[in-house]
Design a protein around this motif. Structure first.
Motif, PDB file in Angstrom:
ATOM      1  N   ASP A  83       3.249   5.064   3.999  1.00  0.00           N
ATOM      2  CA  ASP A  83       2.983   3.623   3.962  1.00  0.00           C
ATOM      3  C   ASP A  83       1.556   3.309   3.540  1.00  0.00           C
ATOM      4  O   ASP A  83       1.231   2.154   3.262  1.00  0.00           O
ATOM      5  CB  ASP A  83       3.229   3.007   5.344  1.00  0.00           C
ATOM      6  N   THR A  84       0.716   4.324   3.512  1.00  0.00           N
ATOM      7  CA  THR A  84      -0.691   4.137   3.189  1.00  0.00           C
ATOM      8  C   THR A  84      -1.201   5.335   2.404  1.00  0.00           C
ATOM      9  O   THR A  84      -0.762   6.471   2.656  1.00  0.00           O
ATOM     10  CB  THR A  84      -1.535   3.967   4.475  1.00  0.00           C
ATOM     11  N   THR A 124       0.821  -1.218   0.000  1.00  0.00           N
ATOM     12  CA  THR A 124       0.000   0.000   0.000  1.00  0.00           C
ATOM     13  C   THR A 124       0.852   1.264   0.000  1.00  0.00           C
ATOM     14  O   THR A 124       0.322   2.365   0.113  1.00  0.00           O
ATOM     15  CB  THR A 124      -0.937   0.026   1.218  1.00  0.00           C
ATOM     16  N   ARG A 125       2.156   1.120  -0.125  1.00  0.00           N
ATOM     17  CA  ARG A 125       3.035   2.295  -0.063  1.00  0.00           C
ATOM     18  C   ARG A 125       2.875   3.167  -1.299  1.00  0.00           C
ATOM     19  O   ARG A 125       2.641   2.692  -2.398  1.00  0.00           O
ATOM     20  CB  ARG A 125       4.493   1.847   0.069  1.00  0.00           C
ATOM     21  N   THR A 142      -6.088   0.709   6.535  1.00  0.00           N
ATOM     22  CA  THR A 142      -5.085   0.259   5.571  1.00  0.00           C
ATOM     23  C   THR A 142      -5.094  -1.257   5.444  1.00  0.00           C
ATOM     24  O   THR A 142      -4.937  -1.799   4.336  1.00  0.00           O
ATOM     25  CB  THR A 142      -3.698   0.762   5.982  1.00  0.00           C
ATOM     26  N   SER A 195       1.365   7.694   7.773  1.00  0.00           N
ATOM     27  CA  SER A 195       0.496   8.561   6.987  1.00  0.00           C
ATOM     28  C   SER A 195       0.868  10.014   7.260  1.00  0.00           C
ATOM     29  O   SER A 195       1.905  10.296   7.875  1.00  0.00           O
ATOM     30  CB  SER A 195      -0.967   8.271   7.376  1.00  0.00           C
ATOM     31  N   THR A 215      -4.343   2.337  10.658  1.00  0.00           N
ATOM     32  CA  THR A 215      -3.783   1.005  10.460  1.00  0.00           C
ATOM     33  C   THR A 215      -4.865   0.010  10.077  1.00  0.00           C
ATOM     34  O   THR A 215      -4.684  -0.813   9.172  1.00  0.00           O
ATOM     35  CB  THR A 215      -3.056   0.549  11.737  1.00  0.00           C
ATOM     36  N   LEU A 240      -7.931  -2.093   3.282  1.00  0.00           N
ATOM     37  CA  LEU A 240      -7.576  -1.796   1.897  1.00  0.00           C
ATOM     38  C   LEU A 240      -6.721  -2.916   1.317  1.00  0.00           C
ATOM     39  O   LEU A 240      -6.984  -3.398   0.206  1.00  0.00           O
ATOM     40  CB  LEU A 240      -6.824  -0.463   1.826  1.00  0.00           C
ATOM     41  N   ALA A 241      -5.706  -3.350   2.048  1.00  0.00           N
ATOM     42  CA  ALA A 241      -4.826  -4.408   1.552  1.00  0.00           C
ATOM     43  C   ALA A 241      -5.592  -5.706   1.315  1.00  0.00           C
ATOM     44  O   ALA A 241      -5.352  -6.422   0.326  1.00  0.00           O
ATOM     45  CB  ALA A 241      -3.680  -4.633   2.536  1.00  0.00           C
ATOM     46  N   GLY A 250     -11.902   0.379   4.004  1.00  0.00           N
ATOM     47  CA  GLY A 250     -10.839   0.119   3.050  1.00  0.00           C
ATOM     48  C   GLY A 250     -11.371  -0.108   1.651  1.00  0.00           C
ATOM     49  O   GLY A 250     -10.722   0.250   0.654  1.00  0.00           O
TER      50      GLY A 250
END
Length: 344
Positions: free
Chosen positions: A68-69, A58-59, A317, A99, A314, A320-321, A277
């Motif tokens: 990182d997000t 997600t970087r 994210t 972030s 977190t 999202l991942a 996400g």
């Protein structure tokens, strides 16, 4: 993993009633504020199969800052009513999650308190007195602000109706406008300017030496005009439904703006009703470089300060991942418009 709704429910009983109402409030009848999240729920996805998603990344980077997000924090007022440390806790929480946050020009803490390695941007309302605007932004730059976010959708403040005590009757003066001389507040020079033009973008860029993001864009033609005037990025936003009630939801405005900017190299952001996400994945697939959350970050800040903000981001994210793996996208570059079903 904690859902945004859980953060909000816990924040409800911690916040004074006028502050809770202010955080939730939209303009007018609240139509735009109320429909925002549902509009992100509506689109349907067309996932790819047989893609290697053994590792999902997600970087990304925003205006040269590595994160990182792609889930960032939008500017909001009265953060010291949510938590005693206000914007300090918000900036530290977002940094801990890899972030960044955009800090309102109305911040309740001095910009100098934000100085340090944690990345942040400053949001700007251009004032009638441009000199005072420049001085305010110079203080932010000296404290480490990496970009200026011009709020372009507020030539006048949206009408908001409420019953009971006004939040402005209950908030201590020191929780707001910590970066201006309060003795001058009644001076007309501190009023918001209603005469902004595309030239204001170049004025901000040359005055501060920082990249300028234009926030509040909903139209493709306005997006192109802003880029031509020197904007580094466009931020699709209807101000959380707090300005013009009935303005198009950002979930519907994003795709046409992204298509208008295709090939320009400009970054594109969006906020407004993003709560999961999956919502973030949709926005990224439709062309956003990153997304911003506002009210969810306030709920998390209220409940657990910097740690709450870190956990919120977190968890979002991680959602999202997980969604990226299920649609067959190992990285953000693989999130493309064909993942979103036509007609949604």
């Amino acid at each position: 993993m904690r859902r945004v709704e859980e953060w909000e429910r816990e924040a409800e009983w911690r916040l004074p009633a006028p502050v809770l109402a202010y955080f939730r409030q939209g303009a007018g009848a609240g139509l735009s504020a109320a429909e925002a999240a549902a509009c992100w729920d509506a689109p349907r996805l067309l996932p790819r199969v047989l893609r290697d998603v053994s590792a999902v990344a997600t970087r990304t980077s925003v205006l040269g800052t590595d994160v990182d997000t792609p889930i960032l924090v939008a500017p909001t007022t009265l953060q010291r009513q949510a938590h005693p440390e206000g914007e300090v806790a918000m900036v530290h929480g977002t940094a801990a999650a890899g972030s960044l946050t955009c800090v309102t020009g109305n911040a309740g803490v001095p910009f100098a308190a934000l100085a340090g390695p944690a990345p942040w941007w400053v949001q700007a309302y251009v004032l009638k007195d441009r000199r005072l605007t420049a001085e305010l932004l110079e203080r932010a730059k000296e404290a480490g602000a990496r970009a200026v976010v011009l709020t372009a959708d507020t030539p006048v403040v949206g009408q908001q109706f409420s019953t009971g005590p006004s939040v402005w009757d209950t908030v201590p003066p020191e929780h707001l406008l910590a970066n201006i001389d309060r003795r001058e507040l009644d001076d007309w020079r501190w009023d918001k300017a209603a005469d902004l033009t595309p030239a204001t973008i170049d004025w901000l860029r040359t005055t501060t030496g920082l990249p300028v993001v234009v926030k509040g864009v909903l139209r493709p033609d306005d997006a192109r005009t802003c880029l031509a005037a020197g904007a580094a990025a466009i931020w699709v936003s209807n101000h959380g439904g707090r300005q013009l009630d009935g303005a198009v939801p950002t979930a519907r405005a994003l795709r046409p703006v992204a298509e208008a900017l295709a090939g320009s190299g400009a970054e594109l952001y969006v906020d407004g009703g993003l709560r999961t996400g999956r919502h973030a994945l949709l926005a990224l697939a439709l062309g956003a470089t990153a997304v911003f959350v506002g009210r969810p970050a306030l709920w998390a800040l209220t409940v657990d300060g910097a740690s709450g903000v870190q956990r919120l981001l977190t968890d979002l994210t991680a959602e999202l991942a997980h969604a990226m793996a299920l649609v067959g996208a190992p990285d953000l570059a693989a999130l493309t418009p064909d993942l979103v079903a036509d007609g949604t």
